[in-house]
Design a protein around this motif. Structure first.
Motif, PDB file in Angstrom:
ATOM      1  N   ILE A   1       0.840  -1.205   0.000  1.00 23.17           N
ATOM      2  CA  ILE A   1       0.000   0.000   0.000  1.00 23.17           C
ATOM      3  C   ILE A   1       0.872   1.250   0.000  1.00 23.17           C
ATOM      4  N   ARG A   2       1.901   1.254   0.831  1.00 25.09           N
ATOM      5  CA  ARG A   2       2.822   2.397   0.859  1.00 25.09           C
ATOM      6  C   ARG A   2       3.413   2.661  -0.521  1.00 25.09           C
ATOM      7  N   ASP A   3       3.884   1.600  -1.182  1.00 25.90           N
ATOM      8  CA  ASP A   3       4.510   1.771  -2.498  1.00 25.90           C
ATOM      9  C   ASP A   3       3.492   2.238  -3.525  1.00 25.90           C
ATOM     10  N   PHE A   4       2.290   1.716  -3.436  1.00 21.59           N
ATOM     11  CA  PHE A   4       1.261   2.068  -4.417  1.00 21.59           C
ATOM     12  C   PHE A   4       0.805   3.515  -4.239  1.00 21.59           C
ATOM     13  N   VAL A   5       0.607   3.926  -2.992  1.00 23.24           N
ATOM     14  CA  VAL A   5       0.135   5.284  -2.725  1.00 23.24           C
ATOM     15  C   VAL A   5       1.248   6.298  -2.951  1.00 23.24           C
ATOM     16  N   GLY A   6       2.491   5.894  -2.683  1.00 22.16           N
ATOM     17  CA  GLY A   6       3.621   6.792  -2.874  1.00 22.16           C
ATOM     18  C   GLY A   6       4.044   7.493  -1.610  1.00 22.16           C
ATOM     19  N   GLY A   7       3.977   6.811  -0.487  1.00 26.69           N
ATOM     20  CA  GLY A   7       4.359   7.414   0.778  1.00 26.69           C
ATOM     21  C   GLY A   7       5.685   6.902   1.283  1.00 26.69           C
ATOM     22  N   GLN A   8       6.076   7.391   2.449  1.00 23.63           N
ATOM     23  CA  GLN A   8       7.327   6.967   3.078  1.00 23.63           C
ATOM     24  C   GLN A   8       7.098   5.800   4.021  1.00 23.63           C
ATOM     25  N   ALA A   9       5.956   5.798   4.697  1.00 26.40           N
ATOM     26  CA  ALA A   9       5.631   4.739   5.653  1.00 26.40           C
ATOM     27  C   ALA A   9       4.125   4.514   5.633  1.00 26.40           C
ATOM     28  N   CYS A  10       3.727   3.349   6.122  1.00 31.36           N
ATOM     29  CA  CYS A  10       2.303   3.016   6.170  1.00 31.36           C
ATOM     30  C   CYS A  10       2.064   2.121   7.376  1.00 31.36           C
ATOM     31  N   GLY A  11       0.901   2.265   7.990  1.00 31.50           N
ATOM     32  CA  GLY A  11       0.591   1.430   9.139  1.00 31.50           C
ATOM     33  C   GLY A  11      -0.890   1.282   9.371  1.00 31.50           C
ATOM     34  N   LEU A  12      -1.252   0.193  10.043  1.00 25.62           N
ATOM     35  CA  LEU A  12      -2.610  -0.017  10.548  1.00 25.62           C
ATOM     36  C   LEU A  12      -2.555   0.148  12.054  1.00 25.62           C
ATOM     37  N   PHE A  13      -3.435   0.951  12.598  1.00 22.32           N
ATOM     38  CA  PHE A  13      -3.416   1.195  14.029  1.00 22.32           C
ATOM     39  C   PHE A  13      -4.832   1.407  14.545  1.00 22.32           C
ATOM     40  N   SER A  14      -4.988   1.240  15.847  1.00 21.31           N
ATOM     41  CA  SER A  14      -6.254   1.508  16.512  1.00 21.31           C
ATOM     42  C   SER A  14      -6.069   2.713  17.412  1.00 21.31           C
ATOM     43  N   LYS A  15      -7.117   3.532  17.504  1.00 22.82           N
ATOM     44  CA  LYS A  15      -7.035   4.709  18.372  1.00 22.82           C
ATOM     45  C   LYS A  15      -8.334   4.856  19.131  1.00 22.82           C
ATOM     46  N   ASP A  16      -8.228   4.880  20.449  1.00 20.52           N
ATOM     47  CA  ASP A  16      -9.402   5.056  21.292  1.00 20.52           C
ATOM     48  C   ASP A  16      -9.905   6.486  21.159  1.00 20.52           C
ATOM     49  N   SER A  17     -11.187   6.607  20.816  1.00 20.03           N
ATOM     50  CA  SER A  17     -11.740   7.929  20.550  1.00 20.03           C
ATOM     51  C   SER A  17     -11.889   8.775  21.809  1.00 20.03           C
ATOM     52  N   ILE A  18     -11.808   8.142  22.983  1.00 22.19           N
ATOM     53  CA  ILE A  18     -11.957   8.888  24.239  1.00 22.19           C
ATOM     54  C   ILE A  18     -10.593   9.190  24.857  1.00 22.19           C
ATOM     55  N   SER A  19      -9.805   8.152  25.102  1.00 21.25           N
ATOM     56  CA  SER A  19      -8.496   8.358  25.732  1.00 21.25           C
ATOM     57  C   SER A  19      -7.439   8.859  24.756  1.00 21.25           C
ATOM     58  N   LYS A  20      -7.704   8.696  23.457  1.00 22.83           N
ATOM     59  CA  LYS A  20      -6.761   9.054  22.386  1.00 22.83           C
ATOM     60  C   LYS A  20      -5.536   8.140  22.363  1.00 22.83           C
ATOM     61  N   PHE A  21      -5.569   7.074  23.130  1.00 22.61           N
ATOM     62  CA  PHE A  21      -4.463   6.111  23.155  1.00 22.61           C
ATOM     63  C   PHE A  21      -4.459   5.320  21.855  1.00 22.61           C
ATOM     64  N   GLY A  22      -3.290   5.210  21.223  1.00 19.08           N
ATOM     65  CA  GLY A  22      -3.195   4.511  19.952  1.00 19.08           C
ATOM     66  C   GLY A  22      -2.197   3.374  19.985  1.00 19.08           C
ATOM     67  N   VAL A  23      -2.499   2.320  19.257  1.00 17.83           N
ATOM     68  CA  VAL A  23      -1.615   1.149  19.166  1.00 17.83           C
ATOM     69  C   VAL A  23      -1.458   0.784  17.702  1.00 17.83           C
ATOM     70  N   THR A  24      -0.214   0.658  17.260  1.00 21.10           N
ATOM     71  CA  THR A  24       0.058   0.269  15.877  1.00 21.10           C
ATOM     72  C   THR A  24       0.151  -1.251  15.789  1.00 21.10           C
ATOM     73  N   HIS A  25      -0.611  -1.817  14.861  1.00 21.94           N
ATOM     74  CA  HIS A  25      -0.659  -3.278  14.724  1.00 21.94           C
ATOM     75  C   HIS A  25       0.315  -3.780  13.649  1.00 21.94           C
ATOM     76  N   TYR A  26       0.329  -3.119  12.503  1.00 19.93           N
ATOM     77  CA  TYR A  26       1.194  -3.524  11.394  1.00 19.93           C
ATOM     78  C   TYR A  26       1.751  -2.249  10.756  1.00 19.93           C
ATOM     79  N   TYR A  27       2.999  -2.285  10.333  1.00 17.62           N
ATOM     80  CA  TYR A  27       3.575  -1.076   9.752  1.00 17.62           C
ATOM     81  C   TYR A  27       4.775  -1.427   8.886  1.00 17.62           C
ATOM     82  N   CYS A  28       5.192  -0.462   8.079  1.00 22.27           N
ATOM     83  CA  CYS A  28       6.421  -0.569   7.299  1.00 22.27           C
ATOM     84  C   CYS A  28       6.963   0.839   7.096  1.00 22.27           C
ATOM     85  N   GLY A  29       8.269   0.953   6.924  1.00 24.34           N
ATOM     86  CA  GLY A  29       8.893   2.229   6.613  1.00 24.34           C
ATOM     87  C   GLY A  29       9.103   3.150   7.788  1.00 24.34           C
TER      88      GLY A  29
END
Length: 372
Positions: free
Chosen positions: A31-59
């Motif tokens: 996806i990163r290569d196709f879109v043309g970015g430097q890095a890409c990731g899938l993450f979850s972010k709690d809409s209340i606490s704003k705490f985020g966790v990255t599950h998968y990433y590259c770059g």
């Protein structure tokens, strides 16, 4: 446009990741290569606490991935999450000049050589903590071309995550059910229309290993009773829920060659029958098999309290169940046969049954089906 020619291959890799989550790192790299970015990731972010966790990433450097989870997710411009499927860059969310003066840019984006990011909510099964995708654009800003290429990916990534969720949910449920079955002392056998064993719990496998009251012969379940075998085969062969339901209340007493007493019940698997599947491997019924054993003092006391049995009547009750005949019961208890018969008739009257086999079934209902 070179990347567009790779879109079918990329979409295939995304759906592969939907079936096998371990492939997501490869998918996000594509996806990163196709879109043309430097890095890409899938993450979850709690809409209340704003705490985020990255599950998968590259770059991205793992150091910054940890920083995001530990501190910087709360400074992310994604304070208010965009609607599902809508791609937003940082200038769509906040004033860009003010953003560049903040901690998120100064401590997290800039050290990685990035200015802007494209973000999109992909999956909202957990509404308070949706799964998102981000593509860090590097030094340049996210432009319409990048958003367009990412928009081609979003529907497929969303579906793949839903597939992940569904498979995980089913596997979790299946694992939990297997754990429950394996912690039962009763043998449970899922059988197909030909009485072949589709699945057995731990207690069932132990019964097969003992080869006493039940055996597996060429994959078919065979009990120690020819009559019980016929009942099983007739009930299962019909593949009819009505016929199986008719047997639900019919307990089958079994006596093993070694003299141990068991009780079996046949249960229909209604969901399979409703699906009308004809695959050989489909289970159409379940056989529940448990040993009649009231070894614990508490079971005898419970039976006595339930039916108001005297100590003498309870001893005869338990002896009839475990030994099975009046002469043997009398000898085991050291009483006359006439006395044993008298107590037995009183037990019949108090329990509402009229046969010794029915006492066996009744006693089985008081045995503990959980692990011994």
């Amino acid at each position: 446009m070179r990347g567009l020619r790779k879109l079918p291959e990329l979409v295939e890799s995304i759906y592969d990741a939907g079936l096998d989550p371990s492939l997501w790192n490869n998918a996000v790299a594509g996806i990163r290569d196709f879109v043309g970015g430097q890095a890409c990731g899938l993450f979850s972010k709690d809409s209340i606490s704003k705490f985020g966790v990255t599950h998968y990433y590259c770059g991205a450097d793992p150091h910054y991935i940890r920083l995001y989870s530990e501190t910087h997710s709360k400074f992310d411009p994604l304070t208010v999450l965009p609607p599902h499927g809508e791609i937003v860059s940082i200038p769509d969310l906040v004033n860009f000049d003010e953003y560049r003066k903040g901690r998120f840019y100064q401590e997290w984006m800039q050290p990685q050589g990035c200015s802007d990011a494209a973000n999109v909510v992909l999956e909202t099964s957990h509404a308070s903590c949706p799964v998102m995708m981000t593509v860090l654009s590097g030094r340049r800003m996210v432009d319409p071309a990048m958003k367009h290429r990412l928009s081609l990916i979003v529907p497929h990534a969303s579906r793949a995550l839903l597939i992940n969720r569904a498979i995980t949910s089913q596997l979790t449920l299946a694992t939990a059910l297997v754990d429950v079955l394996d912690n039962l002392a009763s043998g449970i056998f899922l059988l197909d229309a030909f009485c072949r064993v589709v699945h057995a719990n731990s207690a069932g496998h132990a019964l097969f290993a003992a080869a006493d009251v039940v055996r597996s012969v060429a994959g078919q379940l065979v009990t120690s009773s020819a009559e019980a075998n016929q009942t099983l085969r007739e009930a299962l062969a019909t593949r009819s829920e009505i016929a199986l339901l008719a047997t639900r209340g019919h307990a089958i007493p079994l006596l093993s060659p070694s003299g141990e007493r068991y009780v079996a019940h046949i249960l229909p698997l209604s969901s399979v029958l409703r699906n009308g599947s004809e695959r050989v491997a489909d289970a159409v019924g379940a056989l529940l098999l448990r040993k009649v054993s009231l070894g614990g003092q508490s079971y005898g006391e419970l039976i006595a309290r339930t039916f108001d049995l005297t100590p003498a009547e309870l001893r005869v009750f338990l002896s009839i169940v475990e030994i099975g005949a009046v002469p043997e019961t009398a000898a085991a208890l050291g009483i006359a046969e006439t006395t044993a018969k008298t107590h037995l008739h009183r037990v019949f009257a108090k329990t509402g049954v009229s046969r010794q086999a029915d006492l066996v079934k009744l006693a089985a209902g008081f045995s503990n089906p959980l692990v011994n």
